[in-house]
Design a protein around this motif. Structure first.
Motif, PDB file in Angstrom:
ATOM      1  N   THR A 198       0.860  -1.183   0.000  1.00  0.00           N
ATOM      2  CA  THR A 198       0.000   0.000   0.000  1.00  0.00           C
ATOM      3  C   THR A 198       0.893   1.227   0.000  1.00  0.00           C
ATOM      4  OG1 THR A 198      -1.690   1.248   1.217  1.00  0.00           O
ATOM      5  CG2 THR A 198      -0.179  -0.073   2.532  1.00  0.00           C
ATOM      6  N   TYR A 199       0.550   2.195  -0.852  1.00  0.00           N
ATOM      7  CA  TYR A 199       1.351   3.428  -0.882  1.00  0.00           C
ATOM      8  C   TYR A 199       0.452   4.623  -1.161  1.00  0.00           C
ATOM      9  CZ  TYR A 199       6.058   5.479  -0.990  1.00  0.00           C
ATOM     10  OH  TYR A 199       7.226   6.164  -0.695  1.00  0.00           O
ATOM     11  N   ALA A 200      -0.810   4.501  -0.728  1.00  0.00           N
ATOM     12  CA  ALA A 200      -1.727   5.635  -0.866  1.00  0.00           C
ATOM     13  C   ALA A 200      -1.318   6.769   0.060  1.00  0.00           C
ATOM     14  CB  ALA A 200      -3.148   5.191  -0.561  1.00  0.00           C
ATOM     15  N   CYS A 201      -0.702   6.415   1.186  1.00  0.00           N
ATOM     16  CA  CYS A 201      -0.233   7.408   2.160  1.00  0.00           C
ATOM     17  C   CYS A 201       1.282   7.372   2.188  1.00  0.00           C
ATOM     18  CB  CYS A 201      -0.797   7.096   3.542  1.00  0.00           C
ATOM     19  SG  CYS A 201      -2.606   7.023   3.604  1.00  0.00           S
ATOM     20  N   LYS A 202       1.901   8.519   2.042  1.00  0.00           N
ATOM     21  CA  LYS A 202       3.358   8.610   2.007  1.00  0.00           C
ATOM     22  C   LYS A 202       3.819   9.620   3.047  1.00  0.00           C
ATOM     23  CE  LYS A 202       3.704   7.780  -2.998  1.00  0.00           C
ATOM     24  NZ  LYS A 202       2.278   7.749  -3.312  1.00  0.00           N
ATOM     25  N   GLY A 203       4.979   9.366   3.631  1.00  0.00           N
ATOM     26  CA  GLY A 203       5.663  10.349   4.448  1.00  0.00           C
ATOM     27  C   GLY A 203       4.815  11.100   5.448  1.00  0.00           C
ATOM     28  N   GLY A 204       4.445  10.477   6.545  1.00  0.00           N
ATOM     29  CA  GLY A 204       3.647  11.161   7.545  1.00  0.00           C
ATOM     30  C   GLY A 204       4.020  10.778   8.958  1.00  0.00           C
ATOM     31  N   ARG A 205       3.160  11.171   9.881  1.00  0.00           N
ATOM     32  CA  ARG A 205       3.395  10.935  11.300  1.00  0.00           C
ATOM     33  C   ARG A 205       3.331   9.460  11.679  1.00  0.00           C
ATOM     34  NH1 ARG A 205       0.024  15.389  14.897  1.00  0.00           N
ATOM     35  NH2 ARG A 205       1.698  16.930  14.985  1.00  0.00           N
ATOM     36  N   VAL A 206       3.947   9.144  12.811  1.00  0.00           N
ATOM     37  CA  VAL A 206       3.740   7.847  13.454  1.00  0.00           C
ATOM     38  C   VAL A 206       3.085   8.116  14.804  1.00  0.00           C
ATOM     39  CG1 VAL A 206       5.661   6.706  12.295  1.00  0.00           C
ATOM     40  CG2 VAL A 206       6.058   7.849  14.481  1.00  0.00           C
ATOM     41  N   GLY A 207       2.217   7.192  15.220  1.00  0.00           N
ATOM     42  CA  GLY A 207       1.508   7.405  16.473  1.00  0.00           C
ATOM     43  C   GLY A 207       0.975   6.108  17.040  1.00  0.00           C
ATOM     44  N   ILE A 208       0.284   6.210  18.160  1.00  0.00           N
ATOM     45  CA  ILE A 208      -0.264   5.066  18.875  1.00  0.00           C
ATOM     46  C   ILE A 208      -1.742   5.321  19.167  1.00  0.00           C
ATOM     47  CG2 ILE A 208       1.930   4.379  19.913  1.00  0.00           C
ATOM     48  CD1 ILE A 208       1.183   5.939  22.411  1.00  0.00           C
ATOM     49  N   PHE A 209      -2.485   4.252  19.458  1.00  0.00           N
ATOM     50  CA  PHE A 209      -3.892   4.453  19.804  1.00  0.00           C
ATOM     51  C   PHE A 209      -4.414   3.318  20.679  1.00  0.00           C
ATOM     52  CE2 PHE A 209      -4.307   1.854  15.962  1.00  0.00           C
ATOM     53  CZ  PHE A 209      -5.348   0.994  16.276  1.00  0.00           C
ATOM     54  N   LEU A 210      -5.449   3.641  21.429  1.00  0.00           N
ATOM     55  CA  LEU A 210      -6.236   2.686  22.203  1.00  0.00           C
ATOM     56  C   LEU A 210      -7.677   2.793  21.725  1.00  0.00           C
ATOM     57  CD1 LEU A 210      -4.939   3.480  25.814  1.00  0.00           C
ATOM     58  CD2 LEU A 210      -4.334   1.480  24.431  1.00  0.00           C
ATOM     59  N   GLU A 211      -8.343   1.652  21.594  1.00  0.00           N
ATOM     60  CA  GLU A 211      -9.728   1.633  21.141  1.00  0.00           C
ATOM     61  C   GLU A 211     -10.569   0.842  22.139  1.00  0.00           C
ATOM     62  OE1 GLU A 211     -12.274  -0.571  17.660  1.00  0.00           O
ATOM     63  OE2 GLU A 211     -10.276   0.161  17.121  1.00  0.00           O
ATOM     64  N   ASN A 212     -11.339   1.569  22.936  1.00  0.00           N
ATOM     65  CA  ASN A 212     -12.153   0.928  23.982  1.00  0.00           C
ATOM     66  C   ASN A 212     -11.306  -0.060  24.777  1.00  0.00           C
ATOM     67  OD1 ASN A 212     -14.701   2.191  23.297  1.00  0.00           O
ATOM     68  ND2 ASN A 212     -14.780   0.844  21.519  1.00  0.00           N
ATOM     69  N   ALA A 213     -10.194   0.433  25.282  1.00  0.00           N
ATOM     70  CA  ALA A 213      -9.246  -0.463  25.948  1.00  0.00           C
ATOM     71  C   ALA A 213      -8.374   0.311  26.913  1.00  0.00           C
ATOM     72  CB  ALA A 213      -8.368  -1.161  24.907  1.00  0.00           C
ATOM     73  N   SER A 214      -7.672  -0.441  27.753  1.00  0.00           N
ATOM     74  CA  SER A 214      -6.601   0.113  28.570  1.00  0.00           C
ATOM     75  C   SER A 214      -5.331  -0.650  28.219  1.00  0.00           C
ATOM     76  CB  SER A 214      -6.910  -0.033  30.066  1.00  0.00           C
ATOM     77  OG  SER A 214      -7.027  -1.395  30.433  1.00  0.00           O
ATOM     78  N   GLY A 215      -4.235   0.086  28.104  1.00  0.00           N
ATOM     79  CA  GLY A 215      -2.985  -0.552  27.712  1.00  0.00           C
ATOM     80  C   GLY A 215      -1.843   0.421  27.798  1.00  0.00           C
ATOM     81  N   ARG A 216      -0.676  -0.023  27.344  1.00  0.00           N
ATOM     82  CA  ARG A 216       0.502   0.837  27.413  1.00  0.00           C
ATOM     83  C   ARG A 216       1.472   0.514  26.295  1.00  0.00           C
ATOM     84  NH1 ARG A 216       4.400  -1.080  32.438  1.00  0.00           N
ATOM     85  NH2 ARG A 216       5.372  -2.859  31.380  1.00  0.00           N
ATOM     86  N   PHE A 217       2.354   1.491  26.023  1.00  0.00           N
ATOM     87  CA  PHE A 217       3.360   1.388  24.976  1.00  0.00           C
ATOM     88  C   PHE A 217       4.720   1.753  25.542  1.00  0.00           C
ATOM     89  CE2 PHE A 217      -0.671   2.271  23.029  1.00  0.00           C
ATOM     90  CZ  PHE A 217      -0.695   1.537  21.856  1.00  0.00           C
TER      91      PHE A 217
END
Length: 258
Positions: free
Chosen positions: A224-243
């Motif tokens: 996939t290369y529809a998205c190029k050169g952008g941010r990196v990030g993290i997410f939680l979806e209806n959850a508790s957790g850690r990175f």
């Protein structure tokens, strides 16, 4: 080899075909053809290519495990960048707050809680540890727009036991807004995801090629290369957790002939 090829089809490369094995520097490698509809501009919408190899390993019980090719290091540029949890949550959005403590970013949310680092990354290898203590899903985003509306989402669904790669794109309208319910899934793989345990996630993003491993096992291998050169990030979806801290190694990968 036919037995090994059948195992490869179960080892996170189910969308890949025509498996071929070879030996390189004493290491057994596997190559596969990959075919899909390209989501990036090219002469033909049909994409076919021999994707980068994966290393073949065998567990104590004889089961086959595919790992990331160590030859990627040939294309590394500069030294690895360490993104501390405070950097990974420099930008946040959602009905909750990130807590940074002891080199970990943790949170708990009903809904979606996102965090992102400053800067843009295109071709790179990324490593991060993550954990889901309870709830639905955790994951991270790469090659994302500034507002995190568009980008690639690697989603670990702990309820279904599945890892998924989604490419989120804007609507084809003047509003230029993302509809979360639009078809976005590029590839998925069913795998046991234990809650309450650290999971090591490894990502290779080399031009259109994307490869994701969990605890040293390749689970996703797609394009996939529809998205190029952008941010990196993290997410939680209806959850508790850690990175844990995120390590990003930039690279200049070779061009493909797909």
């Amino acid at each position: 080899l036919l037995h090994h090829a059948d195992q490869c089809r179960k080892e996170g490369v189910s969308s890949n075909g025509i498996t071929r094995f070879c030996e390189w520097n004493g290491q057994l490698l596997v190559y596969t053809w990959y075919r899909c509809q390209a989501d990036w501009p090219r002469r033909s919408p049909e994409y076919r290519a021999v994707v980068p190899p994966k290393e073949v390993h065998f567990e104590d019980d004889g089961a086959l495990r595919l790992g990331t090719f160590r030859g990627w290091s040939k294309y590394f540029e500069g030294v690895p960048q360490i993104l501390a949890p405070s950097a990974m949550t420099a930008w946040t959005q959602g009905p909750g707050e990130w807590m940074v403590k002891d080199q970990h970013a943790s949170g708990s949310v009903d809904g979606m809680l996102m965090g992102a680092a400053e800067g843009a990354y295109d071709d790179f290898v990324l490593d991060v540890s993550l954990r889901c203590d309870q709830g639905h899903a955790v994951g991270f985003i790469f090659r994302s727009s500034e507002d995190m509306e568009c980008g690639n989402w690697i989603r670990l669904d702990f309820q279904r036991g599945r890892i998924e790669l989604h490419t989120m794109l804007p609507m084809d309208s003047g509003l230029n807004r993302t509809v979360r319910m639009q078809p976005s899934l590029r590839q998925s793989y069913d795998i046991a995801l234990p809650r309450g345990r650290e999971i090591a996630l490894h990502l290779v993003a080399a031009r259109e090629y994307v490869e994701v491993s969990l605890d040293g096992r390749v689970c996703l291998s797609t394009a996939t290369y529809a998205c190029k050169g952008g941010r990196v990030g993290i997410f939680l979806e209806n959850a508790s957790g850690r990175f844990g801290p995120m390590t990003v190694q930039l690279m200049d990968p070779p061009m493909t002939a797909g």
